[in-house]
Structures are given as C-alpha cells and as structure tokens.
Design a protein around this motif. Structure first.
Motif, mmCIF file in Angstrom:
data_model
loop_
_atom_site.group_PDB
_atom_site.id
_atom_site.type_symbol
_atom_site.label_atom_id
_atom_site.label_comp_id
_atom_site.label_asym_id
_atom_site.label_seq_id
_atom_site.Cartn_x
_atom_site.Cartn_y
_atom_site.Cartn_z
ATOM 1 N N SER A 80 0.846 -1.192 0.000
ATOM 2 C CA SER A 80 0.000 0.000 0.000
ATOM 3 C C SER A 80 0.884 1.245 0.000
ATOM 4 O O SER A 80 1.923 1.278 0.647
ATOM 5 C CB SER A 80 -0.914 0.007 1.224
ATOM 6 N N VAL A 81 0.474 2.260 -0.750
ATOM 7 C CA VAL A 81 1.239 3.500 -0.891
ATOM 8 C C VAL A 81 0.284 4.670 -0.671
ATOM 9 O O VAL A 81 -0.811 4.711 -1.263
ATOM 10 C CB VAL A 81 1.897 3.619 -2.281
ATOM 11 N N GLU A 82 0.686 5.614 0.185
ATOM 12 C CA GLU A 82 -0.158 6.776 0.432
ATOM 13 C C GLU A 82 0.699 8.040 0.511
ATOM 14 O O GLU A 82 1.613 8.124 1.335
ATOM 15 C CB GLU A 82 -0.955 6.612 1.724
ATOM 16 N N PHE A 83 0.409 8.997 -0.359
ATOM 17 C CA PHE A 83 0.993 10.333 -0.300
ATOM 18 C C PHE A 83 0.002 11.234 0.424
ATOM 19 O O PHE A 83 -1.179 11.274 0.052
ATOM 20 C CB PHE A 83 1.255 10.885 -1.696
ATOM 21 N N SER A 84 0.487 11.965 1.425
ATOM 22 C CA SER A 84 -0.411 12.824 2.199
ATOM 23 C C SER A 84 0.151 14.238 2.282
ATOM 24 O O SER A 84 1.167 14.477 2.936
ATOM 25 C CB SER A 84 -0.602 12.244 3.607
#
Length: 605
Positions: A366-370
């Motif tokens: 899983s990859v998340e840019f915030s």
C-alpha cells in the motif's frame, strides 16, 4: 588554441576546495590515518621495533668507524685495525638486513591501510543518497579514491617511517655529540631556529600550491570522466576541438601549480644544503681553535668523531627536506579523503524499526501520499501538496508534460529523496522509518535509460539476485514473452555486454532491464518510460506479459504512450508539480480535461 574555439567554461575553483592548514591539523590527520593501522598490529609492532633499531644502529656504525680511526689507526695497531674493520662491516651488514625487513613491513602496512581506506570510501559513497551525486562530480570521487589515497600510501610507507628513522637517528647522534663535545654541540643548536624559520616560511607556500594542484587534478578527472561518457554527443556536434582546448586549459592550470611547487622546493632544499655546509665550516673553525688552544680538553680524535657524527646529523635534515613535498601531498590528500568520509548523508537510516511485510505477490504494497511537498533545491518546489492512495496490487499511472513531476514521485517511492513537508506511507509506515536496503529489496525499477554493467546478459539480469540459476533467468524471460529475442543474441544469455550496455540495441537493453527488475519478484514495481525504447510489435508482447505480471503487485507506470496505461486502476494527471486530474482512463476521457487533450494529441500523432 584555434581561432574561434572558445573553452566551454573558464577554469573555476573546486567547490570542495580544501581549507587545510598544516600548523593546525597535522597531528590530528596523522592520528586519524594511523587509526587504520590498528587492525594490522602484527605488522605495526615489528615495524616500530625495527625503526627504533635502525635509528640507533646508523649512529652506532658511524661511531664505530670513527672509533677505529681514533684508536687502532691512530696507534698503528694492525690487529685492532683488522678486528675494527670486521666489526664495522658486520654492523653495516646487520643494519642493511634490518633495513630490508623494515622497508618490506612498511610496504605491507601501507598497502593494508590503503586497502581498508579505499574500501571504506567506496562503501561510504555507495551509501550516499541521490542528493550527494546531484552535487558531486564523478571525477572528484575518482580523484579521492585514486590520487588522494595514493598520496596517503606514500605518506604511510615512506614519509612517516623514513622521517621516524631520521628523527630517531638525530636524537641518538645528538646524545653522542653532547658526550664528546657539548661546547661544539651548542654551535650545532644554532642551526635549529634557522631551519624552523625556513620550514615555517616554505610550509605555507608549498601547502597552498599542493592544495591547488590537488583541486586542479580533481577538475581534470571530472572533466575527463564527463568527456568520455559524452563522447557521442561531442563527436555528433563536432566539438572535439572545443573540448580538447578546454582540457588543455585545465592541464595548463595544473602544470602551473606543479611548477610553483617545484620552484619552492628548488629554493627550500638548496637553502637547507647551504646552511649545513656553512655550519660544517663553522664547526671546523671552532673545533680547530679549541684543539689549538692550550689546556683545552678537546682532542683531534674527539673532533674527528664529532665531525663524523655531525655529518650523520645533517644528512637527516636534507632527507626530511626531500620528503617534504610528499608529506604535504599526503596531508592534503588525507584532508580531502576524510572530508568526503565526514560528509553525512541527507538522512540517517533507522535499524530497529519493524520490518516491512515480506509477503510476495499476490500481495503488493500500500502507498499513500499525504499533503506532500518536495523540492530538489530549496524554494523551487517540484511537487506541491500531492495526496493520493494506492491499495495493494493496484496500478497507478502518472501522466503529464515533461517536468510535471512524474519522475519525482517515483524517486520518492524509491527513497532516493525525502519530502520536505507532508508524508509518504508504505504499508502504513512513514518512509522515514523504513531502512533503504529493506525497501529496495522489495522494489523493482525499470527506467527509460536503464544502465547495464560490463559482463554477460545473464550477469546483468541477475544483478540483484546473483544466486539465481540460468534456468530461473531463462524462465523469467519466457514469462515476459521475449525469451526468443534473448536467445537470438549471438550467444544468448552469455552474450557479452559493454559498459553502459554497449553491444545491445536500446530495445534489447530495455528487455534485459525488465527481466532484471522482475527476477527479484518485487512487491512494488516502478516503470519509468520503460517501453519508450521498444518497437511496437515488441511492446505488444510486453504489454500482454505485464498484464499478468503486474497482477498482485503495486505498480507505478510513467508513460507518454497513453496506450500503455489504459488498464491502470488510477491515473494521476500532473501539471507543474500538482495533481490536476485523477481517475480511470474512461472517466478521465469523459471529463474532457487535460487527460482528454493529451489523449487526443497522442491519437493524432
């Protein structure tokens, strides 16, 4: 220089110019260099013993020769002369036998130290992040590992131990001279302040010249590495004369500093020689006056012995002077090497964090840019407030005009750089808490211009997994659908590849890069313009293979060919570092926005 030929740039000072001051840092540098001898005590301890013995044996041999002249020869004793000559010869033979082993041990110790130092420098460089390589020329790194470390080798093998022998010899000789005639020895001491003054004067001049010569060599190495790497461009634009003229300017620049060093040495060494000759004449005058003075305790024999010893005292002064240039090069080289070793990475890895999941496909990451912001240079943001999430196993496509920030996102995914603001989460963990080696072990990357190393096609495919068998590698190429193209090479998987991949076409290099990335069975796959160098028929074969291989892996695809990303789960359209649209291929076409325009241009082309 030919008329009309203008150098590419003027010769500029090295941005890593050293600020070395011998009077401030010699002892600290010496201590740090010799800290590398600790693992080699079996060489160091015998070497120190032999240095001390040689320093004592040389004066003892000179004293013995003077004693034979002052004793048996003066008293006309044939037996005494014979035994004295044999004793002197035996002592000389033993001294030279010791010299052989001292020199041999010094060479071994020097090579051991340089081996360890080179290995540490290369390991340190390989651990540096991309920001280091963005600001450091390859030639400078090569200069540190070659010429600078070679100068340290000379310092360890020759300068230090030869100087130690010479200084020890001077101490022993000085003690003997005090014993024979302390009055004359006071005359010799008058030489000390003169030598100290000469040394202080020429130290500053020669060090500055040596420093500039070392910096100039770094510029030459950097320019040469760049010129050889870009020789196709140079020849393609008929710039051979221009680049050659610039290189001649750099070479002349270094020659100038070398000549300054030579001129300073040519003044310094004759001045030392002149001073010793003047003091020898002064000793003859004062010694002769003391012998002729009635009731003086000085004798001709003692004066003869004193002069033999004084010659042995003055010789080390000249020898140390001859070693001076090498000593300066070693100290400047050490300063430059340690400056590189002391360059801290942009961030420190954490070793105690919980590891990433090791689940291989079907799994994905899983990859998340915030709210992420990123800039290569402060004040020039290339990514602005990027936010999105990719679930495990999804394919994310990045599209946009050149310079929109697509590759910057993939660079952050590989932890080649870190964001300035916001966060990047992988498997729910901040990328700051993930060790780079751990991440890279689960990452597969194919760039537009993938680099191949000299060796065989097989070696390059299993670069990250050298234990993979030839059968496993062949199975990967078959699974990708281009095994027949690899086997069609002159020697199949055993076909030799030159540096950078010479000997293969751009498309063949790209196929090898695909197999190399997928051999490690990554959880996160990055394809950055990966099919741009492949012809349409081959691309169709790869597209079919990718549909199967991307399943279960989280993948990021950067492509100008929009046909390669139709099946992506999420398409991000970037413009000037910001996400302006997001969605699937069909939904973005219905919006009739930026993506629809890009697709229209592609269809028209």
């Amino acid at each position: 220089m030919k008329r009309g030929i203008v150098p590419l740039t003027h010769v500029k000072p090295d941005s890593e110019a050293t600020q070395y001051h011998p009077e401030q840092g010699v002892l600290k540098l010496l201590a740090r260099v010799f800290s590398y001898t600790r693992p080699h005590k079996r060489l160091l301890f015998p070497l120190i013993v032999q240095v001390l013995l040689r320093a004592a044996l040389l004066p003892v041999g000179t004293w013995a020769m003077a004693a034979v002249i002052n004793g048996p020869i003066e008293h006309k004793d044939p037996n005494g002369i014979l035994w004295g000559a044999l004793g002197v010869a035996g002592l000389a033979a033993f001294t030279n036998w010791m010299f052989h082993f001292r020199y041999k041990l010094a060479l071994k110790l020097g090579e051991a130290v340089i081996h360890d130092l080179r290995a540490e420098v290369v390991k340190h460089v390989f651990k540096m992040p991309m920001t280091f390589f963005d600001t450091t020329k390859v030639g400078r790194i090569i200069g540190r590992v070659t010429s600078d470390i070679d100068s340290i080798r000379t310092g360890v093998q020759d300068v230090v131990f030869i100087s130690a022998v010479q200084i020890g010899q001077m101490l022993v000789v000085g003690s003997m001279m005090i014993y024979y005639d302390w009055v004359l020895f006071l005359v010799v001491l008058l030489l000390a302040p003169i030598i100290w003054s000469l040394n202080r004067t020429f130290t500053k001049r020669m060090t500055e010249a040596q420093r500039k010569a070392s910096e100039s060599y770094s510029r030459i190495a950097a320019t040469l590495a760049e010129s050889v790497s870009g020789v196709r461009v140079t020849q393609g634009f008929v710039r051979e004369d221009v680049n050659a003229a610039y290189f001649r300017e750099l070479a002349a620049d270094q020659a100038k500093y070398n000549m300054v060093m030579s001129r300073q040495s040519a003044v310094f060494l004759p001045l030392l020689e002149c001073n010793t000759q003047i003091f020898t004449a002064l000793l003859l005058l004062i010694g002769g006056w003391r012998v002729l003075t009635p009731n003086s305790s000085a004798s001709v024999g003692n004066i003869v012995q004193f002069f033999f010893l004084s010659a042995l005292l003055f010789d080390p002064i000249k020898s140390v002077g001859n070693q001076y240039a090498s000593a300066l090069a070693a100290m400047v080289g050490a300063e430059r090497v340690f400056r590189l070793l002391d360059t801290s990475p942009a961030w420190k890895e954490t070793a105690n964090d919980a590891p990433l999941s090791s689940t291989r496909p079907p799994g994905g990451m899983s990859v998340e840019f915030s709210s992420l912001w990123f800039a290569y240079e402060e004040g020039r943001d290339v990514l602005k407030n990027i936010s999105f999430k990719a679930e495990p196993g999804q394919t994310v496509a990045l599209v946009g005009h050149t310079g929109s920030g697509k590759t910057s996102i993939t660079n952050l995914l590989g932890k080649l750089y870190l964001p300035q603001r916001g966060s990047l989460l992988l498997d729910g963990r901040n990328v700051l808490e993930i060790h780079s080696d751990e991440l890279h072990a689960q990452l597969g990357v194919v760039h537009q211009h993938s680099y191949l190393f000299e060796g065989t096609v097989l070696d390059n495919i299993r670069f990250a997994k050298p234990e993979a068998s030839e059968e496993v590698v062949r199975a990967v190429t078959q699974e990708l659908g281009f095994g027949d193209l690899i086997e069609a090479l002159p020697q199949g998987l055993l076909t030799r590849v030159g540096e950078g991949g010479t000997g293969l076409s751009s498309g063949q290099r790209q196929l090898v890069s695909f197999a190399r990335a997928l051999l490690v069975n990554p959880r996160l796959l990055i394809l950055d313009e990966a099919t741009s160098a492949i012809d349409s028929p081959t691309e169709e074969r790869i597209q079919r293979a990718l549909q199967k291989l991307l399943r279960g892996r989280t993948s990021f695809v950067v492509a100008h060919r929009l046909s390669t990303i139709r099946q992506a789960d999420l398409i991000l359209v970037l413009d000037q570092g910001a996400i302006v649209e997001r969605g699937t291929h069909e939904s973005l076409l219905r919006q009739e926005g930026a993506y629809a325009q890009l697709h229209a241009h592609f269809a028209k082309a």
